[in-house]
Design an enzyme around this catalytic site. Structure first.
Site, PDB file in Angstrom:
ATOM      1  N   GLY A  90      14.338  13.352  13.609  1.00  0.00           N
ATOM      2  CA  GLY A  90      12.883  13.238  13.602  1.00  0.00           C
ATOM      3  C   GLY A  90      12.378  13.152  15.026  1.00  0.00           C
ATOM      4  O   GLY A  90      13.156  12.857  15.944  1.00  0.00           O
ATOM      5  N   CYS A 131      17.127   5.800  18.250  1.00  0.00           N
ATOM      6  CA  CYS A 131      15.887   6.452  18.664  1.00  0.00           C
ATOM      7  C   CYS A 131      16.161   7.251  19.927  1.00  0.00           C
ATOM      8  O   CYS A 131      16.813   6.743  20.851  1.00  0.00           O
ATOM      9  CB  CYS A 131      14.800   5.409  18.929  1.00  0.00           C
ATOM     10  SG  CYS A 131      13.218   6.127  19.408  1.00  0.00           S
ATOM     11  N   LEU A 132      15.644   8.473  19.961  1.00  0.00           N
ATOM     12  CA  LEU A 132      15.858   9.322  21.143  1.00  0.00           C
ATOM     13  C   LEU A 132      15.189   8.711  22.381  1.00  0.00           C
ATOM     14  O   LEU A 132      15.573   9.040  23.500  1.00  0.00           O
ATOM     15  CB  LEU A 132      15.320  10.731  20.883  1.00  0.00           C
ATOM     16  CG  LEU A 132      16.074  11.515  19.790  1.00  0.00           C
ATOM     17  CD1 LEU A 132      15.318  12.796  19.449  1.00  0.00           C
ATOM     18  CD2 LEU A 132      17.500  11.820  20.216  1.00  0.00           C
ATOM     19  N   GLN A 176       6.559  10.825  21.796  1.00  0.00           N
ATOM     20  CA  GLN A 176       7.856  10.891  22.492  1.00  0.00           C
ATOM     21  C   GLN A 176       7.939  12.059  23.468  1.00  0.00           C
ATOM     22  O   GLN A 176       8.824  12.076  24.324  1.00  0.00           O
ATOM     23  CB  GLN A 176       9.015  11.001  21.490  1.00  0.00           C
ATOM     24  CG  GLN A 176       9.195   9.748  20.637  1.00  0.00           C
ATOM     25  CD  GLN A 176      10.338   9.898  19.663  1.00  0.00           C
ATOM     26  OE1 GLN A 176      10.176  10.489  18.601  1.00  0.00           O
ATOM     27  NE2 GLN A 176      11.505   9.407  20.024  1.00  0.00           N
ATOM     28  N   HIS A 180       6.028   5.354  15.650  1.00  0.00           N
ATOM     29  CA  HIS A 180       5.796   5.898  17.001  1.00  0.00           C
ATOM     30  C   HIS A 180       4.318   6.239  17.207  1.00  0.00           C
ATOM     31  O   HIS A 180       3.807   6.117  18.322  1.00  0.00           O
ATOM     32  CB  HIS A 180       6.615   7.173  17.226  1.00  0.00           C
ATOM     33  CG  HIS A 180       8.042   6.947  17.630  1.00  0.00           C
ATOM     34  ND1 HIS A 180       8.400   6.314  18.803  1.00  0.00           N
ATOM     35  CD2 HIS A 180       9.214   7.316  17.047  1.00  0.00           C
ATOM     36  CE1 HIS A 180       9.731   6.299  18.915  1.00  0.00           C
ATOM     37  NE2 HIS A 180      10.254   6.890  17.856  1.00  0.00           N
ATOM     38  N   HIS A 219       9.969   5.413  10.577  1.00  0.00           N
ATOM     39  CA  HIS A 219      10.295   5.292  12.009  1.00  0.00           C
ATOM     40  C   HIS A 219       9.363   6.187  12.841  1.00  0.00           C
ATOM     41  O   HIS A 219       8.829   5.751  13.864  1.00  0.00           O
ATOM     42  CB  HIS A 219      11.773   5.685  12.198  1.00  0.00           C
ATOM     43  CG  HIS A 219      12.254   5.773  13.603  1.00  0.00           C
ATOM     44  ND1 HIS A 219      13.220   4.935  14.119  1.00  0.00           N
ATOM     45  CD2 HIS A 219      11.927   6.624  14.628  1.00  0.00           C
ATOM     46  CE1 HIS A 219      13.454   5.256  15.382  1.00  0.00           C
ATOM     47  NE2 HIS A 219      12.681   6.278  15.720  1.00  0.00           N
ATOM     48  N   GLU A 220       9.147   7.436  12.377  1.00  0.00           N
ATOM     49  CA  GLU A 220       8.279   8.367  13.126  1.00  0.00           C
ATOM     50  C   GLU A 220       6.822   7.898  13.088  1.00  0.00           C
ATOM     51  O   GLU A 220       6.107   7.986  14.086  1.00  0.00           O
ATOM     52  CB  GLU A 220       8.381   9.787  12.578  1.00  0.00           C
ATOM     53  CG  GLU A 220       9.772  10.400  12.565  1.00  0.00           C
ATOM     54  CD  GLU A 220      10.548  10.199  13.835  1.00  0.00           C
ATOM     55  OE1 GLU A 220       9.932  10.070  14.907  1.00  0.00           O
ATOM     56  OE2 GLU A 220      11.789  10.133  13.754  1.00  0.00           O
TER      57      GLU A 220
HETATM   58  O1  GNR Z   1      17.555  10.989  15.467  1.00  0.00           O
HETATM   59  C1  GNR Z   1      17.177   9.908  15.000  1.00  0.00           C
HETATM   60  N1  GNR Z   1      17.969   9.249  14.121  1.00  0.00           N
HETATM   61  C2  GNR Z   1      17.555   8.154  13.399  1.00  0.00           C
HETATM   62  C3  GNR Z   1      18.519   7.406  12.744  1.00  0.00           C
HETATM   63  C4  GNR Z   1      18.169   6.305  11.992  1.00  0.00           C
HETATM   64  C5  GNR Z   1      16.851   5.958  11.864  1.00  0.00           C
HETATM   65  C6  GNR Z   1      15.866   6.682  12.524  1.00  0.00           C
HETATM   66  C7  GNR Z   1      16.214   7.779  13.278  1.00  0.00           C
HETATM   67  S1  GNR Z   1      14.989   8.704  14.083  1.00  0.00           S
HETATM   68  C8  GNR Z   1      15.893   9.312  15.451  1.00  0.00           C
HETATM   69  C9  GNR Z   1      15.053  10.285  16.257  1.00  0.00           C
HETATM   70  C10 GNR Z   1      13.865   9.564  16.830  1.00  0.00           C
HETATM   71  O2  GNR Z   1      13.928   8.791  17.754  1.00  0.00           O
HETATM   72  N2  GNR Z   1      12.711   9.761  16.264  1.00  0.00           N
HETATM   73  O3  GNR Z   1      11.628   9.108  16.673  1.00  0.00           O
HETATM   74 NI    NI Z   2      12.337   7.246  17.572  1.00  0.00          NI
END
Ligand code: GNR
Ligand code: NI
Length: 173
Positions: free
Chosen positions: A46, A94-95, A51, A140, A136-137
């Protein structure tokens, strides 16, 4: 299409509330496609517009495994219209917090209303990894990172580890 640089914490742009999109037009569609390319290049499931330094309520997701055919999802202005009472712990990464992982408690399932890449209103019910990822997205878009769901102690441990790992590395854009 273009691979965009991904911001890493601490960056004030990751703590900012993103603005709603008026309409999903060609420019937003291009942003969605650039975000998908960026997400695939980074091996993420995601990515949210903040980001990549764009303060708009836009996100992309693809939770298909490597052995499955790609299933890109593009969302603008997502809203949670229902969340399950039950919550579950799941390990998140999270990236924007590279190589940091922690268990986060979230509703097991959510129903999300959003505008798709053709500016059509859609709704999906998401559970398992898709449910976690969409929550999670969406965080952000409100300037929230997964570490903001943890105790101060755990959050500070992760942020300090990240700083330590980055120390001495050349600065990125
Ligand atoms: O790549 C991602 N893997 C992930 C794994 C577990 C819970 C959430 C994520 S999202 C993350 C990519 C990211 O930072 N998206 O904002
Ligand atoms: Ni993230």
């Amino acid at each position: 299409m273009a691979v965009l640089p991904i911001l890493v914490a601490p960056d004030p742009r990751l703590k900012t509330q993103a603005q709603s999109v008026e309409k999903v037009d060609g420019e937003i569609r291009q942003l969605m496609d650039d975000m998908l390319e960026t997400m695939y290049a980074a091996n993420g499931i995601g990515l949210a517009a903040p980001q990549v330094g764009v303060s708009k309520r836009v996100l992309v997701i693809d939770v298909a495994r490597d052995d499955e055919k790609p299933n890109p999802i593009r969302m603008a202005n997502p809203e949670i219209v229902w969340a399950s009472e039950t919550e579950q712990l799941h390990e998140e990464g999270c990236l924007s917090l590279p190589e940091q992982f922690a268990e986060v408690m979230r509703p097991t399932a959510v129903r999300v209303r959003y505008l798709d890449h053709e500016n059509e209103i859609r709704e999906i019910e998401a559970d398992e990894i898709l449910g976690i990822c969409v929550q999670h997205e969406m965080d952000h878009l409100d300037g929230t990172l997964f570490v903001d769901h943890l105790s101060n102690l755990k959050r500070n441990m992760i942020l300090r580890k990240l700083q330590k790992a980055r120390r001495g590395q050349p600065a990125t854009v």
